[in-house]
Design a protein around this motif. Structure first.
Motif, PDB file in Angstrom:
ATOM      1  N   SER A  26     108.887  -1.655 -73.910  1.00 36.16           N
ATOM      2  CA  SER A  26     108.403  -1.323 -72.572  1.00 36.16           C
ATOM      3  C   SER A  26     106.883  -1.495 -72.548  1.00 36.16           C
ATOM      4  O   SER A  26     106.196  -1.172 -73.504  1.00 36.16           O
ATOM      5  N   VAL A  27     106.421  -2.055 -71.447  1.00 37.58           N
ATOM      6  CA  VAL A  27     104.984  -2.255 -71.235  1.00 37.58           C
ATOM      7  C   VAL A  27     104.623  -1.463 -69.986  1.00 37.58           C
ATOM      8  O   VAL A  27     105.104  -1.763 -68.899  1.00 37.58           O
ATOM      9  N   VAL A  44     100.216   0.108 -72.317  1.00 38.21           N
ATOM     10  CA  VAL A  44     100.818   0.712 -73.505  1.00 38.21           C
ATOM     11  C   VAL A  44     102.135  -0.006 -73.763  1.00 38.21           C
ATOM     12  O   VAL A  44     102.900  -0.256 -72.828  1.00 38.21           O
ATOM     13  N   MET A  45     102.404  -0.326 -75.029  1.00 40.07           N
ATOM     14  CA  MET A  45     103.668  -0.964 -75.395  1.00 40.07           C
ATOM     15  C   MET A  45     104.408  -0.087 -76.402  1.00 40.07           C
ATOM     16  O   MET A  45     103.831   0.323 -77.412  1.00 40.07           O
ATOM     17  N   LYS A  46     105.683   0.187 -76.096  1.00 39.70           N
ATOM     18  CA  LYS A  46     106.522   1.007 -76.965  1.00 39.70           C
ATOM     19  C   LYS A  46     107.927   0.442 -76.990  1.00 39.70           C
ATOM     20  O   LYS A  46     108.421  -0.043 -75.984  1.00 39.70           O
ATOM     21  N   GLY A  47     108.577   0.549 -78.154  1.00 43.91           N
ATOM     22  CA  GLY A  47     109.964   0.114 -78.263  1.00 43.91           C
ATOM     23  C   GLY A  47     110.267  -0.403 -79.646  1.00 43.91           C
ATOM     24  O   GLY A  47     109.604  -0.053 -80.622  1.00 43.91           O
ATOM     25  N   LYS A  48     111.276  -1.265 -79.706  1.00 45.37           N
ATOM     26  CA  LYS A  48     111.706  -1.857 -80.974  1.00 45.37           C
ATOM     27  C   LYS A  48     111.899  -3.355 -80.798  1.00 45.37           C
ATOM     28  O   LYS A  48     112.389  -3.813 -79.775  1.00 45.37           O
ATOM     29  N   TYR A  86      93.661  10.307 -74.121  1.00 44.95           N
ATOM     30  CA  TYR A  86      93.151   9.523 -73.008  1.00 44.95           C
ATOM     31  C   TYR A  86      94.316   8.972 -72.172  1.00 44.95           C
ATOM     32  O   TYR A  86      94.303   9.027 -70.943  1.00 44.95           O
ATOM     33  N   ILE A  87      95.340   8.466 -72.871  1.00 50.13           N
ATOM     34  CA  ILE A  87      96.524   7.938 -72.183  1.00 50.13           C
ATOM     35  C   ILE A  87      97.201   9.048 -71.386  1.00 50.13           C
ATOM     36  O   ILE A  87      97.563   8.864 -70.221  1.00 50.13           O
ATOM     37  N   ALA A  88      97.348  10.209 -72.012  1.00 51.87           N
ATOM     38  CA  ALA A  88      98.020  11.345 -71.348  1.00 51.87           C
ATOM     39  C   ALA A  88      97.284  11.780 -70.086  1.00 51.87           C
ATOM     40  O   ALA A  88      97.904  12.278 -69.147  1.00 51.87           O
ATOM     41  N   ASN A  89      95.968  11.581 -70.042  1.00 52.50           N
ATOM     42  CA  ASN A  89      95.165  11.980 -68.887  1.00 52.50           C
ATOM     43  C   ASN A  89      94.938  10.825 -67.901  1.00 52.50           C
ATOM     44  O   ASN A  89      94.054  10.905 -67.055  1.00 52.50           O
ATOM     45  N   SER A  90      95.722   9.769 -68.039  1.00 46.89           N
ATOM     46  CA  SER A  90      95.600   8.606 -67.171  1.00 46.89           C
ATOM     47  C   SER A  90      96.819   8.508 -66.259  1.00 46.89           C
ATOM     48  O   SER A  90      97.792   9.228 -66.436  1.00 46.89           O
ATOM     49  N   ASN A  91      96.747   7.611 -65.294  1.00 48.62           N
ATOM     50  CA  ASN A  91      97.836   7.419 -64.333  1.00 48.62           C
ATOM     51  C   ASN A  91      98.684   6.218 -64.725  1.00 48.62           C
ATOM     52  O   ASN A  91      98.177   5.099 -64.786  1.00 48.62           O
ATOM     53  N   ARG A  92      99.978   6.459 -64.974  1.00 50.77           N
ATOM     54  CA  ARG A  92     100.894   5.349 -65.231  1.00 50.77           C
ATOM     55  C   ARG A  92     101.374   4.838 -63.874  1.00 50.77           C
ATOM     56  O   ARG A  92     101.840   5.597 -63.044  1.00 50.77           O
ATOM     57  N   HIS A  93     101.237   3.540 -63.675  1.00 48.44           N
ATOM     58  CA  HIS A  93     101.594   2.954 -62.384  1.00 48.44           C
ATOM     59  C   HIS A  93     102.973   2.310 -62.386  1.00 48.44           C
ATOM     60  O   HIS A  93     103.720   2.458 -61.428  1.00 48.44           O
ATOM     61  N   PHE A  94     103.294   1.559 -63.429  1.00 51.84           N
ATOM     62  CA  PHE A  94     104.607   0.940 -63.515  1.00 51.84           C
ATOM     63  C   PHE A  94     104.882   0.512 -64.947  1.00 51.84           C
ATOM     64  O   PHE A  94     103.966   0.373 -65.750  1.00 51.84           O
ATOM     65  N   THR A  95     106.173   0.340 -65.229  1.00 52.82           N
ATOM     66  CA  THR A  95     106.622  -0.058 -66.562  1.00 52.82           C
ATOM     67  C   THR A  95     107.618  -1.196 -66.419  1.00 52.82           C
ATOM     68  O   THR A  95     108.482  -1.160 -65.541  1.00 52.82           O
ATOM     69  N   VAL A  96     107.488  -2.194 -67.274  1.00 51.30           N
ATOM     70  CA  VAL A  96     108.448  -3.291 -67.337  1.00 51.30           C
ATOM     71  C   VAL A  96     108.955  -3.401 -68.770  1.00 51.30           C
ATOM     72  O   VAL A  96     108.293  -2.953 -69.699  1.00 51.30           O
ATOM     73  N   THR A  97     110.121  -3.976 -68.933  1.00 52.30           N
ATOM     74  CA  THR A  97     110.696  -4.162 -70.254  1.00 52.30           C
ATOM     75  C   THR A  97     110.654  -5.633 -70.605  1.00 52.30           C
ATOM     76  O   THR A  97     110.994  -6.488 -69.778  1.00 52.30           O
ATOM     77  N   VAL A  98     110.225  -5.932 -71.837  1.00 53.93           N
ATOM     78  CA  VAL A  98     110.109  -7.317 -72.279  1.00 53.93           C
ATOM     79  C   VAL A  98     110.883  -7.524 -73.575  1.00 53.93           C
ATOM     80  O   VAL A  98     111.112  -6.592 -74.335  1.00 53.93           O
ATOM     81  N   GLU A  99     111.263  -8.764 -73.802  1.00 47.72           N
ATOM     82  CA  GLU A  99     111.915  -9.146 -75.047  1.00 47.72           C
ATOM     83  C   GLU A  99     110.848  -9.546 -76.063  1.00 47.72           C
ATOM     84  O   GLU A  99     109.670  -9.661 -75.732  1.00 47.72           O
TER      85      GLU A  99
END
Length: 169
Positions: A26-27, A44-48, A86-99
């Motif tokens: 996820s991005v 931010v990028m997280k996943g496997k 810093y990330i926790a105190n920021s605004n997440r706007h959208f998330t997309v999933t990538v291969e």
């Protein structure tokens, strides 16, 4: 009929083992308003990955030193990794999933920005919003190249959302 059911039940684990795990990253795109630093955009990028490797990283582009010099011209820039607080105190706007392939393309883009000759940061021509806009374009989403929000990360992200209705907050 019962024999068929037993065979299906017995073979099911073999079929499931043959199907590769769905690896996805996820991005998430963020903005940070005024605070300790000036406004900022990053992702931010997280996943496997398919290899099983865990991804947990983030990138933003910023001036190496925050000084009045950024108001008058180009200064040294760097790709930086925002800290968890810093990330926790920021605004997440959208998330997309990538291969995996898109994930690798994003890393190539990050490396391209890391290797831009210095003085690489320009508030008007090459800042954090320009950086994330290239990632957004790489992922196939629209943004306004003539935007008036190059220095306003939150407004830029909101504009991206309005241009891409399929994106979810």
């Amino acid at each position: 009929m019962k024999l068929r059911l037993y065979i299906v039940v017995a073979l099911l684990p073999l079929f499931l083992a043959a199907v590769p795990a769905q690896a996805q990253v996820s991005v998430s795109f963020y903005s940070h308003e005024f605070g300790e630093n000036f406004p900022h955009a990053f992702f931010v990028m997280k996943g496997k990955l398919e290899s099983g490797e865990t991804v947990d990283t983030s990138f933003g582009f910023t001036a190496v030193n925050i000084s009045p010099g950024i108001l008058w011209g180009s200064v040294k820039g760097e790709v930086a990794t925002p800290k968890p607080k810093y990330i926790a105190n920021s605004n997440r706007h959208f998330t997309v999933t990538v291969e995996d392939s898109k994930y690798r393309q994003i890393l190539e883009l990050v490396n391209k920005w890391r290797n831009i000759p210095q003085k690489s940061y320009s508030l008007n021509k090459r800042n954090c919003v320009h950086f994330v806009s290239e990632v957004i374009a790489l992922l196939g989403y629209r943004f306004n190249r003539d935007t008036g929000f190059w220095k306003k990360p939150r407004s830029f992200m909101e504009e991206v959302l309005s241009l891409n209705p399929r994106l979810k907050k």
